[in-house]
Scaffold this motif. Structure first.
Motif, short mmCIF file in Angstrom:
data_model
loop_
_atom_site.label_atom_id
_atom_site.label_comp_id
_atom_site.label_asym_id
_atom_site.label_seq_id
_atom_site.Cartn_x
_atom_site.Cartn_y
_atom_site.Cartn_z
N ILE A 178 48.27 33.88 69.13
CA ILE A 178 47.39 35.00 68.85
C ILE A 178 46.11 34.50 68.16
N ASP A 179 46.06 33.20 67.88
CA ASP A 179 44.96 32.63 67.11
C ASP A 179 44.46 31.32 67.74
N THR A 180 44.38 31.24 69.05
CA THR A 180 44.21 29.96 69.74
C THR A 180 43.07 29.08 69.20
N PRO A 181 41.84 29.56 69.08
CA PRO A 181 40.78 28.68 68.58
C PRO A 181 41.05 28.16 67.17
N VAL A 182 41.62 29.02 66.32
CA VAL A 182 41.97 28.60 64.97
C VAL A 182 43.07 27.53 65.04
N THR A 183 44.04 27.75 65.91
CA THR A 183 45.13 26.79 66.09
C THR A 183 44.61 25.42 66.49
N LEU A 184 43.75 25.38 67.50
CA LEU A 184 43.26 24.10 68.00
C LEU A 184 42.36 23.41 66.98
N ALA A 185 41.60 24.19 66.23
CA ALA A 185 40.78 23.60 65.17
C ALA A 185 41.66 23.00 64.09
N LYS A 186 42.76 23.66 63.75
CA LYS A 186 43.69 23.13 62.75
C LYS A 186 44.32 21.83 63.26
N ILE A 187 44.69 21.80 64.53
CA ILE A 187 45.30 20.59 65.09
C ILE A 187 44.32 19.42 65.01
N GLU A 188 43.05 19.68 65.33
CA GLU A 188 42.04 18.62 65.28
C GLU A 188 41.90 18.05 63.87
N ARG A 189 42.14 18.88 62.86
CA ARG A 189 42.06 18.42 61.48
C ARG A 189 43.35 17.76 61.00
N GLY A 190 44.34 17.69 61.88
CA GLY A 190 45.63 17.16 61.48
C GLY A 190 46.47 18.14 60.70
N ASP A 191 46.14 19.41 60.80
CA ASP A 191 46.86 20.48 60.11
C ASP A 191 47.85 21.10 61.10
N TYR A 192 49.12 20.76 60.93
CA TYR A 192 50.15 21.23 61.86
C TYR A 192 51.01 22.30 61.19
N GLU A 193 50.35 23.33 60.70
CA GLU A 193 51.04 24.36 59.93
C GLU A 193 52.14 25.04 60.73
N TYR A 194 51.88 25.37 61.99
CA TYR A 194 52.88 26.12 62.77
C TYR A 194 53.03 25.61 64.21
N ILE A 195 52.26 24.60 64.60
CA ILE A 195 52.42 24.00 65.92
C ILE A 195 51.98 22.54 65.82
#
Length: 378
Positions: A117-134
């Motif tokens: 439900i938050d795709t752009p936020v999710t991908l930005a978090k992944i790029e930062r190495g933030d794997y909070e929920y995926i």
């Protein structure tokens, strides 16, 4: 598909509380329509104090809702349901979502999906190495990646992260909850949204500064978590929390409504907010910021208006005649009725499920869960 009953398990952020999140209303509409189509749905929600103290749903006859306290309880009490379900969906922002997702992909015998439900936020978090929920490695293990964002982002999810099947699964509105009704127009322009630091500058530019130019007009900002030190003009009313049951009246009480998009979603494009569809369903004309792909959802100038500055907002509010305003709102209303209801999303989910079955060769399992309307906390 209506005669092919599915047993569906959803692990979502929340269905019981809409406080500070837009997930609940999305899940409620989707689940209700899946139930109408004959499917059995079990919703698993982490029992957390901030939602427990702000629950606005206590009786929901369209699915079985189970509140679990931690991952151990999720595994021990709900393993069989996950294993036997035809489809298991894990939503974005589920607490400890990586571990919950690993449990699902290792346990489920049917199709698995990550519902973002938050795709752009999710991908930005992944790029930062933030794997909070995926986690990037987990994306490839889900059979489907269902995304609130369409367009080029879907290719990226497949090509960069190895998803076997990324598909657009936009937000939607519930026509039983959002529709035009006669209300006194209390505000010239309104905005509904939880505070976020990246949305506050455009909100200030497109509404607050416009309000300063139009002191004779009334404006409103509704939503939680706004810092106490924000200085609002005297003609901008603040509503701290507006429960979903009051959203329809809120939209119907505005001459125009304002849409502001998260920065990550603007960068990704093709990321319509649920507020766009809900406002359009109330036949409230929308003034929005611009992002790539917006014209694939609404026809700019005919179904939605664009503002890039306070001056644009003032001009639109002053110069748009009532007949023009009504025509824009009617065209947007017809568009969302034809393409963006919760019923449309339920049908899309059925189609994606069948596509995933074909791709994986998995045989449909036999559903085991019974629908009931109680919320159970084990």
């Amino acid at each position: 598909m209506k005669n092919d009953r599915l047993d569906i398990v959803i692990l979502g952020l929340s269905i019981t509380s809409s406080w500070g999140n837009g997930h609940a209303t999305t899940f409620r509409g989707l689940v209700r329509e899946l139930h109408k189509n004959g499917h059995t749905v079990t919703f698993l929600e982490r029992d957390v104090p901030w939602y427990a103290s702000n629950r606005d749903l206590t009786d929901f006859p369209y699915c079985s809702i189970h509140l679990y306290k931690d991952l151990d309880e999720l595994r021990t009490r709900h393993e069989e349901a996950v294993r036997k379900a035809d489809l298991v969906m894990v939503g974005s922002y589920v607490p400890e979502g990586v571990e919950a997702g690993k449990f699902v992909v290792e346990t489920a015998g049917g199709i698995t999906a990550f519902y973002d439900i938050d795709t752009p936020v999710t991908l930005a978090k992944i790029e930062r190495g933030d794997y909070e929920y995926i986690h990037p490695e987990l994306i490839a293990q889900y059979h489907m990646y269902l995304s609130f964002t369409g367009g080029p982002t879907l290719d990226r999810i497949e090509q960069q992260y190895g998803s076997p099947m990324a598909r657009p699964f936009y937000c939607s509105f519930d026509p039983e909850l959002y529709y035009p009704e006669q209300q006194d127009q209390q505000w010239e322009l309104g905005y509904l949204g939880t505070y976020s630091a990246d949305r506050q500058p455009p909100l200030h530019e497109l509404m607050v500064r416009a309000a300063e130019h139009l002191p004779e007009s009334r404006f409103v900002v509704a939503g939680p978590q706004y810092p106490a030190d924000i200085a609002w003009p005297a003609n901008v009313e603040r509503i701290e929390h507006l429960p979903p049951a009051q959203h329809r009246a809120f939209y119907n009480s505005q001459r125009f409504t304002l849409n502001i998009t998260r920065a990550d979603m603007i960068r990704a494009g093709y990321s319509p907010s649920v507020r766009l569809f809900e406002a359009a369903a109330c036949r409230t004309p929308i003034i929005s910021d611009y992002w790539d792909g917006l014209d694939s959802i609404f026809e700019i100038g005919r179904e939605i208006l664009i503002s890039r500055s306070a001056e644009d907002t003032v001009r639109l509010l002053r110069d748009t005649t009532d007949p023009e305003r009504d025509a824009i709102a009617e065209r947007a209303f017809q568009k969302v009725l034809l393409h963006h209801t919760a019923a449309h999303r339920a049908t899309e989910l059925e189609q994606y499920y069948q596509e995933a079955l074909t791709k994986t060769g998995i045989s449909k399992t036999v559903g085991v869960n019974d629908i009931h309307g109680q919320i159970t906390a084990e």
